[in-house]
Design an enzyme around this catalytic site. Structure first.
Site, PDB file in Angstrom:
ATOM      1  NE  ARG A 104      -3.656  -0.041   2.461  1.00 54.65           N
ATOM      2  CZ  ARG A 104      -3.612  -0.956   3.432  1.00 54.65           C
ATOM      3  NH1 ARG A 104      -2.785  -0.820   4.449  1.00 54.65           N
ATOM      4  NH2 ARG A 104      -4.399  -2.007   3.388  1.00 54.65           N
TER       5      ARG A 104
ATOM      6  CG  HIS B 272      -1.712   5.080  -0.303  1.00 53.55           C
ATOM      7  ND1 HIS B 272      -2.441   5.438   0.801  1.00 53.55           N
ATOM      8  CD2 HIS B 272      -2.475   4.164  -0.959  1.00 53.55           C
ATOM      9  CE1 HIS B 272      -3.595   4.773   0.814  1.00 53.55           C
ATOM     10  NE2 HIS B 272      -3.621   3.990  -0.245  1.00 53.55           N
ATOM     11  CG  ASP B 273       5.900   7.357  -2.797  1.00 50.77           C
ATOM     12  OD1 ASP B 273       5.863   8.532  -2.397  1.00 50.77           O
ATOM     13  OD2 ASP B 273       6.868   6.897  -3.442  1.00 50.77           O
TER      14      ASP B 273
ATOM     15  N   GLY C  13       4.352  10.979  -8.370  1.00 59.31           N
ATOM     16  CA  GLY C  13       5.147   9.874  -8.871  1.00 59.31           C
ATOM     17  C   GLY C  13       5.844   9.146  -7.729  1.00 59.31           C
TER      18      GLY C  13
ATOM     19  CG  ASN D 256      -1.495   8.432   3.057  1.00 57.09           C
ATOM     20  OD1 ASN D 256      -1.652   7.375   2.463  1.00 57.09           O
ATOM     21  ND2 ASN D 256      -1.055   9.535   2.449  1.00 57.09           N
TER      22      ASN D 256
ATOM     23  N   PRO E  79      -7.792   7.024  -4.529  1.00 57.73           N
ATOM     24  CG  PRO E  79      -8.153   5.493  -6.237  1.00 57.73           C
ATOM     25  CD  PRO E  79      -7.064   6.137  -5.459  1.00 57.73           C
TER      26      PRO E  79
ATOM     27  CG  HIS F 218      -7.662  -4.280  -1.750  1.00 58.73           C
ATOM     28  ND1 HIS F 218      -8.739  -3.451  -1.998  1.00 58.73           N
ATOM     29  CD2 HIS F 218      -6.643  -3.451  -1.412  1.00 58.73           C
ATOM     30  CE1 HIS F 218      -8.378  -2.191  -1.827  1.00 58.73           C
ATOM     31  NE2 HIS F 218      -7.109  -2.169  -1.478  1.00 58.73           N
ATOM     32  CB  THR F 219      -5.505 -11.121  -2.755  1.00 57.54           C
ATOM     33  OG1 THR F 219      -5.806 -12.486  -2.459  1.00 57.54           O
ATOM     34  CG2 THR F 219      -3.994 -10.990  -2.940  1.00 57.54           C
TER      35      THR F 219
END
Length: 330
Positions: free
Chosen positions: A66, A70-71, A76, A98, A167, A197-198
């Site tokens: 994650r 998110h980074d 970028g 975050n 998102p 998300h698994t």
């Protein structure tokens, strides 16, 4: 005094000229063997620290994965997410996407400390995130992919972009598609990358909109739904968690997609992939039946996402000595 001002103006002109003349073909090329001579122990150190981190906390695999997502969606892949707030810089850690969610910063700190002791000032924090995310998936039983390296760390962060570009757990399908397209990622990339998300958990605060409305797409069995509601009551325990992929929460497999086909997506933004769009529904069904196909596309999409780099970072960026702070100016 006038002479000093002339020197400063000359430096500004030269910097401006350098940046204006920088074209894509002039940029340093990310390459798999970037540290082969400068820090040959980089890969073993990161792999070993990730192995130890997952032994202590298997959830850390999802957390490091994650972190890269998110980074890379903000400025970028430049490790801007790792910067702490200062009096002159508002970082991204307290952005809505975050705060109380992004974790694993201590693992990155530990890896950075080990690398600095072996190869001072060589391996960027942005590259550490990239390698650690790949190893997190691999150590969770998922696929291997070759990572290209040579990123620089930014000296800036964007709290606003972190709020706007990432998102939310309740995004609808069109919002998801638009968010990924903004990063140059296709709908296929989106469905594959959300397959991350698994592994990992979701916070109760993000689960409630899914489990406390009677959506026709929700097909939780009563025992399962009762367990989730017990862990996440209508109010309170906002930071409590429940596995995103209940059957195999620490194994990187394709059961995430099997769950979506069955109406068992834990987040609205997950289930919408199957419930709202014909194209994404077909992709979900294909991955539910073809785990190797999912692995292949996930690997390709991770490479594509990790190569999102602002060209100016190669000019203005640095290799941070501490991933939480920019280097002291000379």
């Amino acid at each position: 005094m006038a002479e000093s001002m002339s020197v400063i103006l000359l430096l500004l002109v030269l910097t401006s000229y350098k940046m204006s003349c920088l074209h894509a073909q002039d940029l340093p090329i990310l390459m798999p063997h970037y540290y082969e001579k400068s820090c040959p122990c980089a890969f073993p150190i990161i792999r070993n620290e990730m192995h130890l981190a997952l032994l202590k906390d298997p959830r850390m695999a999802a957390s490091l994965l994650r972190l890269q997502f998110h980074d890379c969606f903000v400025q970028g892949c430049d490790a801007s997410l790792l910067l702490d707030d200062t009096p002159t810089l508002r970082g991204e850690k307290t952005a809505n996407a975050n705060i109380n969610s992004a974790r694993g910063f201590d693992v990155i700190d530990l890896i950075k400390t080990k690398l600095e002791s072996e190869c001072p000032g060589v391996v960027s924090c942005a590259d550490i995130i990239t390698i650690a995310a790949r190893d997190a998936v691999l150590l969770s039983g998922g696929p291997y992919w070759e990572v290209s390296l040579g990123r620089k760390d930014s000296s800036t962060a964007s709290f606003n972009d972190a709020n706007n570009n990432i998102p939310t757990p309740n995004s609808n399908l069109q919002t998801l598609i638009t968010s990924f397209q903004k990063q140059g990622l296709s709908t296929v990339d989106m469905v594959a990358l959300l397959g991350g998300h698994t592994i990992g958990n979701a916070r109760c605060q993000n689960i409630r909109p899914r489990i406390y409305n009677n959506s026709a797409s929700m097909a939780f069995s009563e025992p399962h739904l009762s367990m989730v509601k017990a862990a996440c009551p209508p109010s309170g325990n906002d930071n409590g968690v429940w596995p995103l992929d209940f059957p195999t929460p620490i194994l990187f497999d394709n059961s995430y997609y099997i769950n979506l086909v069955r109406g068992l997506g834990l987040l609205n933004s997950d289930q919408t992939l199957y419930s709202e769009g014909s194209e994404t529904k077909e992709i979900v069904e294909s991955y539910a039946h073809d785990p190797l196909g999912f692995w292949k596309q996930f690997s390709e999409s991770m490479v594509k996402m990790s190569n999102i780099v602002d060209p100016l970072t190669f000019v203005t960026g640095e290799v941070r000595k501490n991933c939480r702070t920019v280097n002291d100016p000379l």
